[in-house]
Write a protein that holds these residues in place. Sequence first.
Motif, PDB file in Angstrom:
ATOM      1  N   VAL A  96      47.337  37.901  40.166  1.00 40.74           N
ATOM      2  CA  VAL A  96      46.347  37.243  41.020  1.00 40.74           C
ATOM      3  C   VAL A  96      45.146  38.161  41.237  1.00 40.74           C
ATOM      4  N   VAL A  97      45.393  39.438  41.440  1.00 47.58           N
ATOM      5  CA  VAL A  97      44.288  40.398  41.600  1.00 47.58           C
ATOM      6  C   VAL A  97      43.417  40.399  40.339  1.00 47.58           C
ATOM      7  N   GLU A  98      44.042  40.295  39.182  1.00 52.14           N
ATOM      8  CA  GLU A  98      43.265  40.212  37.937  1.00 52.14           C
ATOM      9  C   GLU A  98      42.357  38.987  37.937  1.00 52.14           C
ATOM     10  N   GLN A  99      42.863  37.859  38.446  1.00 50.49           N
ATOM     11  CA  GLN A  99      42.048  36.640  38.520  1.00 50.49           C
ATOM     12  C   GLN A  99      40.885  36.792  39.483  1.00 50.49           C
ATOM     13  N   LEU A 100      41.120  37.480  40.590  1.00 50.87           N
ATOM     14  CA  LEU A 100      40.112  37.612  41.643  1.00 50.87           C
ATOM     15  C   LEU A 100      39.255  38.874  41.492  1.00 50.87           C
ATOM     16  N   ALA A 101      39.464  39.634  40.453  1.00 51.58           N
ATOM     17  CA  ALA A 101      38.830  40.947  40.291  1.00 51.58           C
ATOM     18  C   ALA A 101      37.325  40.903  40.531  1.00 51.58           C
TER      19      ALA A 101
ATOM     20  N   LEU B  41      53.053  44.403  49.777  1.00 49.50           N
ATOM     21  CA  LEU B  41      52.938  44.297  48.324  1.00 49.50           C
ATOM     22  C   LEU B  41      51.578  44.810  47.854  1.00 49.50           C
ATOM     23  N   LEU B  42      50.536  44.437  48.572  1.00 50.99           N
ATOM     24  CA  LEU B  42      49.196  44.918  48.219  1.00 50.99           C
ATOM     25  C   LEU B  42      49.105  46.423  48.453  1.00 50.99           C
ATOM     26  N   ASP B  43      49.702  46.891  49.538  1.00 51.16           N
ATOM     27  CA  ASP B  43      49.705  48.330  49.802  1.00 51.16           C
ATOM     28  C   ASP B  43      50.431  49.092  48.703  1.00 51.16           C
ATOM     29  N   GLU B  44      51.517  48.545  48.207  1.00 55.35           N
ATOM     30  CA  GLU B  44      52.243  49.203  47.111  1.00 55.35           C
ATOM     31  C   GLU B  44      51.369  49.306  45.864  1.00 55.35           C
ATOM     32  N   LEU B  45      50.658  48.236  45.550  1.00 54.67           N
ATOM     33  CA  LEU B  45      49.803  48.252  44.355  1.00 54.67           C
ATOM     34  C   LEU B  45      48.629  49.207  44.497  1.00 54.67           C
ATOM     35  N   THR B  46      48.050  49.282  45.692  1.00 58.15           N
ATOM     36  CA  THR B  46      46.927  50.204  45.879  1.00 58.15           C
ATOM     37  C   THR B  46      47.418  51.645  45.966  1.00 58.15           C
ATOM     38  N   ALA B  47      48.529  51.875  46.660  1.00 58.31           N
ATOM     39  CA  ALA B  47      49.056  53.243  46.780  1.00 58.31           C
ATOM     40  C   ALA B  47      49.498  53.799  45.431  1.00 58.31           C
ATOM     41  N   SER B  48      49.976  52.923  44.547  1.00 61.24           N
ATOM     42  CA  SER B  48      50.412  53.380  43.225  1.00 61.24           C
ATOM     43  C   SER B  48      49.236  53.602  42.275  1.00 61.24           C
ATOM     44  N   GLY B  49      48.052  53.138  42.686  1.00 58.35           N
ATOM     45  CA  GLY B  49      46.877  53.303  41.831  1.00 58.35           C
ATOM     46  C   GLY B  49      46.684  52.171  40.834  1.00 58.35           C
TER      47      GLY B  49
ATOM     48  N   VAL C 160      45.928  49.040  41.653  1.00 53.42           N
ATOM     49  CA  VAL C 160      44.849  48.203  42.178  1.00 53.42           C
ATOM     50  C   VAL C 160      43.947  49.082  43.030  1.00 53.42           C
ATOM     51  N   ILE C 161      42.657  48.851  42.920  1.00 55.91           N
ATOM     52  CA  ILE C 161      41.706  49.540  43.787  1.00 55.91           C
ATOM     53  C   ILE C 161      40.987  48.506  44.650  1.00 55.91           C
ATOM     54  N   TRP C 162      40.415  48.960  45.742  1.00 56.25           N
ATOM     55  CA  TRP C 162      39.617  48.086  46.589  1.00 56.25           C
ATOM     56  C   TRP C 162      38.356  48.835  46.988  1.00 56.25           C
ATOM     57  N   TRP C 163      37.334  48.073  47.284  1.00 66.05           N
ATOM     58  CA  TRP C 163      36.117  48.651  47.846  1.00 66.05           C
ATOM     59  C   TRP C 163      35.518  47.646  48.807  1.00 66.05           C
ATOM     60  N   ALA C 164      34.814  48.148  49.777  1.00 68.17           N
ATOM     61  CA  ALA C 164      34.196  47.301  50.795  1.00 68.17           C
ATOM     62  C   ALA C 164      32.744  47.055  50.421  1.00 68.17           C
TER      63      ALA C 164
ATOM     64  N   CYS D 209      36.478  43.772  47.881  1.00 68.87           N
ATOM     65  CA  CYS D 209      36.813  43.357  46.523  1.00 68.87           C
ATOM     66  C   CYS D 209      38.068  44.107  46.094  1.00 68.87           C
ATOM     67  N   LEU D 210      38.845  43.449  45.265  1.00 65.92           N
ATOM     68  CA  LEU D 210      40.030  44.057  44.661  1.00 65.92           C
ATOM     69  C   LEU D 210      39.866  44.002  43.159  1.00 65.92           C
ATOM     70  N   ALA D 211      40.506  44.918  42.468  1.00 66.13           N
ATOM     71  CA  ALA D 211      40.513  44.879  41.002  1.00 66.13           C
ATOM     72  C   ALA D 211      41.639  45.754  40.478  1.00 66.13           C
ATOM     73  N   PRO D 212      42.185  45.385  39.326  1.00 64.49           N
ATOM     74  CA  PRO D 212      43.107  46.315  38.675  1.00 64.49           C
ATOM     75  C   PRO D 212      42.347  47.605  38.386  1.00 64.49           C
TER      76      PRO D 212
END
Length: 180
Positions: free
Chosen positions: A32-37, A62-70, A72-76, A87-90
């Motif tokens: 889903v993050v890939e779709q919304l990237a 679940l989102l925290d796990e993906l971001t903590a593992s690197g 997924v990234i996010w930026w404001a 925004c989120l993105a792989p």
Amino acid sequence: MAQAQYAGFPVRWQGLTNAGRPARGRDGLLAVVEQLAGAPLPLSQLERQILPQRVRDYEPRLLDELTASGEVIWWALDPLPSDAWICLAPADQGPDLLPVGSVPDRPVDLELLTLLREGGGWFSDQLAQRSDGVSSTTELEEVLWRLVWSGMGTNDTIAPLRQRVRQARARPASAVRRRR
């Protein structure tokens, strides 16, 4: 393709109907993050509607796990009075999607950005000790948030952003109670 099929495609593609295959778990969330990237999304809607409608068993962890593992990234993008555009993105798509941040105009912001670019994980007390321009934890927090809002800073989870939004939402309610 018939008009009805064409019109229904985005809804199915986003996994918002029974005809679409709703995502599940961590791998589903990554899809889903890939779709919304790169799409700007309000944090409040992201975690209450956007992700839960696309990932059957969505939980913020679940989102925290993906971001903590690197993965997924996010930026404001912008702070809102009681929310935030993010925004989120792989991680592998991030460099292509990240906005070009402007060079900070305050010396303390530039100093802190330079420290952060050296790499590694930092705790706030370590950053405060290494920065000549920061005199308090409160000032450090202000500088870090300026970097976040300018697209120059982020974190390994969105937990600090969630907390900031919760605090912003709580402030007006307490102010209203005091007036009565």
